[in-house]
Design an enzyme around this catalytic site. Structure first.
Site, short mmCIF file in Angstrom:
data_model
loop_
_atom_site.label_atom_id
_atom_site.label_comp_id
_atom_site.label_asym_id
_atom_site.label_seq_id
_atom_site.Cartn_x
_atom_site.Cartn_y
_atom_site.Cartn_z
N LYS A 116 32.41 8.52 -19.27
CA LYS A 116 32.01 8.83 -20.57
C LYS A 116 32.80 8.09 -21.69
O LYS A 116 31.92 7.86 -22.71
CB LYS A 116 32.31 10.33 -20.62
CG LYS A 116 31.29 11.51 -19.81
CD LYS A 116 31.84 12.75 -20.01
CE LYS A 116 30.61 13.49 -19.45
NZ LYS A 116 30.79 13.63 -17.87
N ARG A 297 20.12 9.14 -12.99
CA ARG A 297 19.57 9.57 -11.67
C ARG A 297 18.44 10.73 -12.23
O ARG A 297 18.31 10.82 -13.22
CB ARG A 297 20.55 10.39 -10.99
CG ARG A 297 21.32 11.41 -11.49
CD ARG A 297 22.18 12.69 -10.46
NE ARG A 297 22.97 13.59 -11.51
CZ ARG A 297 22.70 14.33 -12.20
NH1 ARG A 297 21.42 14.76 -12.19
NH2 ARG A 297 23.54 15.08 -12.81
#
Length: 648
Positions: A116, A297
Site C-alpha cells: 500500500k 484480482r
C-alpha cells in the site's frame, strides 16, 4: 482461446469460475484439500486432484504443488480466483516460467499495487488523490506513534500487504496506539506473512466506493462503473451494491478516470478494482474522494457489476489472458441497467459477536425467481470447515430501482433456509429494511451505530421457537396405542379420555446449549407445550434430526434437544467457572498465569479464527486455575482452556 484451466481455489469462487469456463468449452480442473474432498467445486469440475492437508498453507498456498498438478493435468492456464495466491506476484511469475498462463495481471502490476505504501506513492505521481498519512519505510513503533500524533487522531493502522480488513485497526486516542499496532502487526503477519503497516488519517464519515476496471494487453482500458461497499463490519464488506446511491454523472466520470489512470500507471491487464474512500458527510462531493488501494484480482462482489452491465467478467478475464481485445473498448458503450445488491451470507453468530460457526449444513435451500442469483460453493449435507472463510453464499438481487432491488433481496433472504451452523440471515434482512440505509444516509460506521436496531443486541432465547422444537421432540415420546388393559397415562387426555391425577408435567430441554424446561399441559382435551409461557409459532420452519430440532424464525436459528440427548457440558465461561473456546481456532496467546487473580472482563487468551483475532475475557472475578491450553495448538469449539475459580 484456452482448452483447459486449473482453478487454484475452492468453494464459491471455484464454482463460479467453473461455470463460465465450461460454458466457454474449457476443460475444468479442480484442486482440493483433505477437508474439501466432498466439496461442491470438486464435483462440478471435470477433473480434481488432491493438493494437501486441510490448512491452506499446506494445500491451496503451495505454489509448487499447484504447478505440478497443472503440468500433470495439461492445463493451459491457471485461474487463481480471489484470496489465496490471486495477488501473489511470485506465483504469477512461476506460472509464466512453467509455460502456463496466469489469468490475472502482470507480476509487475501485482507488485506495484501489492504494498500500500508504494502504491500510494505511485498514485500521487499519476495524479490520483490519496488520503493524508505516513506511507514510508520506517517501521519503528515509537516513530509511527509520533507520526499518528502529527497526522491527528483518529487514525487507521493498515497492513501494507493487507486487504479485507485484516491487519487494520482504528485508533481514536493516543493512549490506545501501542495495543492497536501490536494487534495489527500480529494479524497482518498471520494473514499475509508481513507485519509492516502504514498510518492514515481516518475519514469520519467514509463511504467505500470502488471502480471496476478492465484492461487488455493491447493498451485498451475501461471502467465498468462503481460499487458501493460501505456497509461493513470490522472492515469486512457485508452488503455491496451498484450503482452507488447519490452518485452523479460528473463524479462517476472523475472517479472512473482516476481508476483508469491508476491501472495504466502500473501497466495493468485483466480485471482489477480501484478502491476509494469518499467523504460521505452531506452527500458525495466532486473532490471528496481518495485512493485507498487496488485489488489486482476479481472481487467477491463482482456479480453486482455483472447484473447492471450484463457482462460476464470471468469470461472477459479468460479472453484478456488469451491475448484477445476487450469485448468493449468504447466507454460510452458500457450499459448501466437498473440496480443490483449483494448480501454475503456467512456461517457466523451475530448474537455472539459474529463468531464463526462451523459444522454440518443440516438443511440448505435458496429461493429462485426473476432478478435473483445465488453464488454458493456448499450444499446441504456439506460441512462449514474451520479452516477457511465461512461464506455460505452470495445472494444477489437485481431490479429497475434501488428500492425494488432491496425489497427483492430482503424477500430472498427471508425465504432462504439454513440449519446447522448459525448464520447472519436475520442481520442481513434487517439491513435491507433499515430506514436510513434505504434513504441513502449511511457510511462505513453505519452497522456499529445501529447495533440495536439491527437486532444485534439480543438477550435470551426465542421462546416461541424453543416451544416449537420442544413440541416436536416431546411428540416422539408419546406412547403408541397399546393394550386396552394398559394403565392410563396423561397422554390419554389428548385422545379424549378423562384421567384424574397428572394434568401438567415438565421435560428438561437444552436450547442453544443452555438448560431449559418445557411445560406440557394435558388439560382441555389435548396436550400443549410452552416454554417460559410462550406457545409454538405455527409459522416457524422446523428441521428435525434424530436428536435435535432446528427452528428457523425470522432468520434466527434456535437449536433444541431433550436434555438426555445433549452431550457434553455447554458452559462457555459461567456456571462452573470453566473458560471454553467459543470457536474452533488456533490459540495465539494465554495472557494470564495459574493462580493469578483476575477481574470480570480481563483478557485471558487470544484465539485466531478465519485469520482474525478474538479475545477471550473473564466472565467473573476469581482465581485462574487449571490452565489446559497450549499456545500454538488448535482448539475445538467448547474446549476447556482454563478455569476461573471463585475467591475464598
Amino acid at each position: 482461446m484456452f482448452a483447459s484451466v486449473l482453478i487454484a481455489n475452492r468453494g464459491e469462487i471455484a464454482c463460479r469460475i467453473a461455470r463460465t469456463a465450461q460454458r466457454m468449452g474449457l476443460r475444468t480442473i479442480a484442486v482440493y484439500s483433505e477437508a474439501d474432498a466432498d466439496a461442491a467445486h470438486v464435483r462440478q469440475c471435470d477433473e480434481a486432484y488432491l493438493i494437501g492437508p486441510a490448512p491452506a498453507r499446506e494445500s491451496y498456498l503451495v505454489s509448487d504443488r499447484l504447478l505440478a498438478i497443472a503440468k500433470q493435468s495439461g492445463a493451459d492456464c491457471i485461474h487463481p480466483g480471489y484470496g489465496f495466491l490471486s495477488e501473489n506476484a511470485e506465483f504469477a511469475e512461476a506460472c509464466a516460467d512453467a509455460g502456463i498462463v496466469f489469468v490475472g495481471p502482470p507480476p509487475a502490476a501485482i507488485r506495484a499495487m501489492g504494498l500500500k505504501d508504494r502504491a500510494k506513492a505511485l498514485m500521487q505521481q499519476a495524479g490520483v488523490p490519496v488520503v493524508p498519512g505516513y506511507h514510508g519505510e520506517q517501521q519503528d513503533n515509537a516513530f509511527l506513534k509520533r507520526k499518528a500524533y502529527e497526522i491527528g487522531y483518529p487514525v487507521l493502522i493498515k497492513a501494507i500487504a493487507g486487504g479485507g480488513g485484516k491487519g487494520m485497526r482504528l485508533v481514536e486516542k493516543h493512549a490506545d496506539f501501542d495495543a492497536a499496532i501490536e494487534a495489527a502487526r500480529r494479524e497482518a503477519a498471520s494473514a499475509f506473512g508481513d507485519d509492516r503497516v502504514l498510518i492514515e488519517k481516518y475519514i469520519a464519515t467514509p463511504r467505500h466506493i470502488e471502480i471496476q476496471v478492465f484492461a487488455d494487453k493491447r493498451g485498451n482500458a475501461i471502467h465498468l462503473y462503481e460499487r458501493d461497499c460501505s456497509l461493513q463490519r470490522r472492515h469486512q464488506k457485508v452488503i455491496e451494491e451498484a450503482p452507488a446511491p447519490g452518485m452523479t454523472e460528473d463524479l462517476r466520470a472523475r472517479m472512473g478516470s482516476a481508476a483508469i489512470a491508476a491501472a495504466k500507471a502500473v501497466g495493468y491487464a485483466g480485471a482489477g478494482t480501484v478502491e476509494f474512500i469518499a467523504d460521505g458527510s452531506g452527500g458525495l462531493k466532486r473532490d471528496g474522494f481518495w485512493f485507498m488501494e487496488m485489488n489486482t484480482r476479481l472481487q467477491v462482489e463482482h456479480p453486482v457489476t455483472e447484473a447492471v452491465t450484463g457482462f460476464d467478467l470471468v469470461e472477459w478475464q479468460f479472453r484478456v489472458a488469451a491475448g484477445e481485445r476487450l469485448p468493449v473498448t468504447n466507454q460510452a458503450e458500457i450499459p448501466l441497467r437498473g440496480h443490483a445488491v449483494e448480501a454475503r451470507l456467512y456461517a457466523e453468530d451475530p448474537e455472539r459477536g459474529f463468531l464463526p460457526s462451523t459444522g454440518k449444513l443440516v438443511s440448505l435451500s435458496f429461493p429462485e425467481g426473476e432478478g435473483l442469483r445465488i453464488d454458493s460453493g456448499v450444499e446441504q449435507g456439506g460441512e462449514i470447515s474451520p479452516y477457511y472463510d465461512p461464506m455460505i453464499a452470495k445472494v444477489i438481487a437485481h431490479a429497475d430501482t434501488r428500492e425494488a432491488a432491496l425489497d427483492r433481496l430482503d424477500a430472498a433472504l427471508r425465504r432462504t433456509i439454513v440449519a446447522g451452523p448459525r448464520t447472519n440471515l436475520a442481520f442481513l434482512s434487517a439491513l435491507c429494511r433499515s430506514a436510513d440505509f434505504r434513504n441513502g444516509d449511511f457510511d462505513t460506521g453505519y452497522i456499529a451505530r445501529h447495533y440495536d436496531e439491527l437486532g444485534l443486541d439480543v438477550s435470551g432465547i426465542d421462546k416461541a421457537a424453543a416451544a416449537c422444537g420442544a413440541e416436536r421432540l416431546i411428540a416422539r415420546l408419546r406412547p403408541q396405542p397399546s393394550d386396552p388393559d394398559a394403565p392410563p397415562s396423561p397422554w390419554d387426555i389428548a385422545d379424549g379420555f378423562q384421567l384424574s391425577g397428572v394434568r401438567t408435567t415438565t421435560f428438561p430441554i437444552v436450547v442453544n446449549g443452555e438448560p431449559g424446561v418445557a411445560l406440557v399441559d394435558f388439560t382441555k382435551g389435548r396436550w400443549r407445550v410452552t416454554v417460559e409461557g410462550a406457545a409454538p409459532d405455527p409459522d416457524a420452519t422446523v428441521i428435525e434430526t434424530p436428536q435435535t430440532v432446528y427452528v428457523l424464525r425470522g432468520g434466527r436459528q434456535t437449536q433444541v434437544a431433550l436434555a438426555d440427548f445433549e452431550a457434553g457440558d455447554a458452559d462457555h465461561g459461567t456456571g462452573d467457572g470453566a473458560v471454553r473456546a467459543p470457536m474452533h481456532g488456533k490459540l495465539l496467546a494465554v495472557l494470564v498465569s495459574d493462580g493469578e487473580e483476575v477481574a470480570k472482563g480481563r483478557r485471558l487468551a487470544l484465539i485466531e479464527a478465519m485469520k482474525m483475532e478474538h479475545a477471550i475475557v473473564a466472565m467473573r472475578d476469581g482465581i485462574v486455575t487449571e490452565i489446559a491450553a497450549v499456545v500454538g495448538s488448535q482448539v475445538a469449539e467448547g474446549a476447556r482452556l482454563m478455569t476461573i475459580a471463585e475467591q475464598t
